[in-house]
Design an enzyme around this catalytic site. Structure first.
Site: not given
Length: 646
Positions: A241-242, A459, A533
């Site tokens: 935006k800037t 995992e 999680d």
């Protein structure tokens, strides 16, 4: 000539305050010292004084009791004697009352008695007198000194507060109400252009049109149209935006005033409104012009209907003045206001209406094509390998903003330099993405074998469940090397969807619960390792029930308020019975997916164990390792065939 002028300007300037200080110090010194520093009167001993007195050389003795000093004045005849040839005093300050000699004495009474005895015994005409030395100006200044110090310190503090530690229009105490806007024009060194803004095609078009309004107003006004008064850039942080505003400042051939919303905020009452008035006054004097207010939510928050504390009055006054300047009596149409915020939901409704901010330009997170363009911009200054696949990098960074991509490129260059490489390659970028998403690797973190095994199965559970589900995100890699605050991590490449269906959300939730489910299946125990999680799953389930209306029991209802006003409410928008129903429904959705994950892992327990063993051995596994154990995903063939048909 210009260089000579600059050299002349660099000469040190004499501060007038130093001159004032020297004069005051000299004056105080003269007064406080009573002129003694400038007089050279000879001091004599008591024995010399007695001999001079007995010989009749002394005309007058003045005893100063408070300083225990005697001033000795000689007769005219005595001054002619050789012994008194050095008795004539010299002074920088002309005065007729300077003594010929001075002496110090001890006890006053004894000293006076002795003088009187000598005068009486020798029948002398010497006069003994008494005096008290006083310095009226010195006493006066000593009384004034505390007040002078207090006033000086007060002026210093006020000047420091008004300047905010810097100079500029608000640097002086009487200029505190002046605007702090920085002016850019065609002569300034702002070199950002629309070519430097990658992606954001729609937003760029809107902003370019605003620049055209001011460059060629007749093109639009000839048909009876009016130039818009303002445009609001809205979007998540880091989306550019800037940067768009900087491009406008670089492209526009009109004065461009840039400042932040917090520049209006000051501890003094009325300063914010005064700065708004001064800003628009300057802009109108240089019209046509553009004003850019970054982070406008600092002053543009919705005004409260019942303000109990009174703390927001100053901010509301500033907002009221801004509303009046943008669209009120006597406003000028040649001033366009650009503003940027990532919190448009908290802005006041009066500020958002047509006639003030006529356009809302939404600057969204970039898609794959736009990410590729952003990578091309940020890769220009890097020394990279010639065969670097930018399309691959764009696909590996879903959900990244422009600022995130700039960070990835910089981090990749730092990683390559740390490894002593001559060019940045593909692996450096992947390491940079891992570091930004997961955090820094902590290989020296002490983990017990049992904990490492639990992390590996956790995992592996995620990877197994996501591989088995159709709508779960495809896996990229799994690691049990600690990163940041996590002991292990799994990287997925989520599909970029504009709309999400219930079955897709449920599959993602089931995959997220795969880690805890694996711990339950293998060890028949659960741990605290599933915190992130559970947080993710709970948020998703709550969103399904309360926001998206995807629950059959609650129905097609949403309790989401896009205006943001419900955040400040004290009551819930539903009854206690509905609250119980919502809680029960959220719990049912999560427990159902948890049981589903456990069933999937029970059926594939041997493959889960095999995957966990590979993970314990290698610490990092990729998609290829899963294909060796599970075979190819059945859903990938369906996806590829549908893509070919399309």
């Amino acid at each position: 000539m210009a260089k000579d002028d600059k050299k002349q300007n660099k000469k040190p300037k004499l501060n007038p305050y130093w001159i004032y200080g020297i004069i005051i110090a000299a004056f105080l010194g003269i007064q406080l010292l009573g002129g003694s520093a400038f007089n050279s009167t000879k001091e004599i001993s008591n024995s010399d004084f007695i001999s001079y007195l007995e010989s009749g050389d002394i005309k007058e003795v003045i005893i100063v009791s408070n300083t225990k000093t005697a001033k000795v004045y000689l007769t005219e005849e005595a001054l002619q004697k050789k012994v008194h040839e050095n008795a004539k005093p010299t002074s920088l300050i002309p005065s007729s009352e300077i003594p010929n000699y001075t002496l110090k004495f001890g006890d006053l009474q004894n000293f006076e008695n002795r003088i009187d005895t000598i005068i009486r015994e020798n029948d002398l005409s010497t006069v003994r007198d008494a005096d008290v030395e006083s310095n009226a100006w010195g006493d006066f200044f000593l009384q004034l000194l505390p007040f002078i110090l207090i006033i000086g310190v007060w002026i210093f503090i006020m000047r420091r507060m008004s300047s905010g530690g810097g100079g500029g229009a608000g640097g002086q105490i009487f200029n505190i109400g002046k605007s702090k806007a920085k002016l850019f024009d065609e002569k300034s060194d702002t070199k950002t252009s629309f070519k430097d803004v990658a992606g954001l095609e729609g937003a760029k078009e809107e902003v370019q049109e605003i620049v055209d309004f001011l460059k060629f107003p007749e093109k639009y006004t000839s048909l009876g149209g009016k130039i818009p008064k303002g445009a609001l850039l809205v979007g998540p942080p880091g989306t550019g935006k800037t940067l768009l505003a900087k491009a406008v400042a670089g492209e526009a051939k009109v004065p461009f005033f840039s400042l932040s919303g917090s520049d209006f905020v000051e501890m003094f009452v009325g300063v914010g409104a005064s700065r708004v008035r001064d800003l628009f006054k300057q802009a109108k004097e240089k019209s046509p012009s553009i004003i850019f207010i970054d982070e406008i939510d600092a002053i543009g928050r919705a005004r409260g209907k019942s303000n109990f504390s009174g703390s927001n009055d100053e901010r509301e006054n500033t907002l009221n003045q801004l509303l009046t300047e943008m669209d009120g009596f006597g406003t000028n149409t040649n001033v366009i206001v650009l503003a940027a915020t990532n919190r448009a939901d908290v802005l006041d409704g009066a500020l958002m209406r047509a006639g003030r901010f006529d356009r809302q330009i939404y600057v969204d997170l970039p898609d794959v094509r736009e990410r590729k363009e952003i990578f091309e911009v940020h890769l220009r200054p890097l020394k990279k390998e010639n065969d670097l696949d930018i399309d691959f990098l764009a696909k590996q960074t879903p959900g990244f903003s422009g600022a995130d991509i700039a960070n990835v490129c910089n981090e990749a260059a730092l990683i390559a330099a740390r490894k002593g490489k001559k060019a940045v390659n593909k692996q450096d970028f992947l390491d940079a993405v891992d570091r930004i998403v997961g955090g820094l690797e902590k290989k020296n973190k002490i983990i017990t074998p049992d904990e490492k095994k639990a992390v590996a199965y956790h995992e592996a559970g995620h990877a197994t469940v996501s591989w088995m589900l159709e709508h779960a995100a495809p896996l990229v890699k799994v690691t049990i090397v600690p990163r940041g605050r996590s002991l292990g991590a799994a990287w997925y490449l989520p599909e970029e969807r504009l709309i999400v269906r219930p079955e897709q959300m449920l599959d993602e939730m089931c995959a997220a619960l795969g880690g805890r489910a694996a711990e339950k299946v293998i060890f028949d125990k659960i741990s605290t390792g599933a915190l992130s999680d559970l947080e993710k799953v709970t948020k998703q389930a709550r969103a399904m029930v309360t926001i998206y209306g995807l629950s059959n029991k609650v129905g097609n209802l949403t309790y989401y308020d896009s205006s943001g006003q419900s955040e400040y409410g004290f009551t819930k928008p539903y009854s206690e019975q509905t609250a119980e129903l919502i809680d029960r429904e959220i719990s049912d959705i999560i427990e159902e997916q948890y049981k589903r994950a456990i069933d999937l892992l029970e059926k594939n327990k041997d493959k889960l164990t095999e995957l966990a063993e590979v993970l314990l051995e290698k610490e990092v596994i990729f998609k290829d390792n899963l294909e060796k154990i599970f075979g190819k995903r059945a859903f990938e063939d369906k996806e590829s065939s549908t893509e070919e048909e399309e």
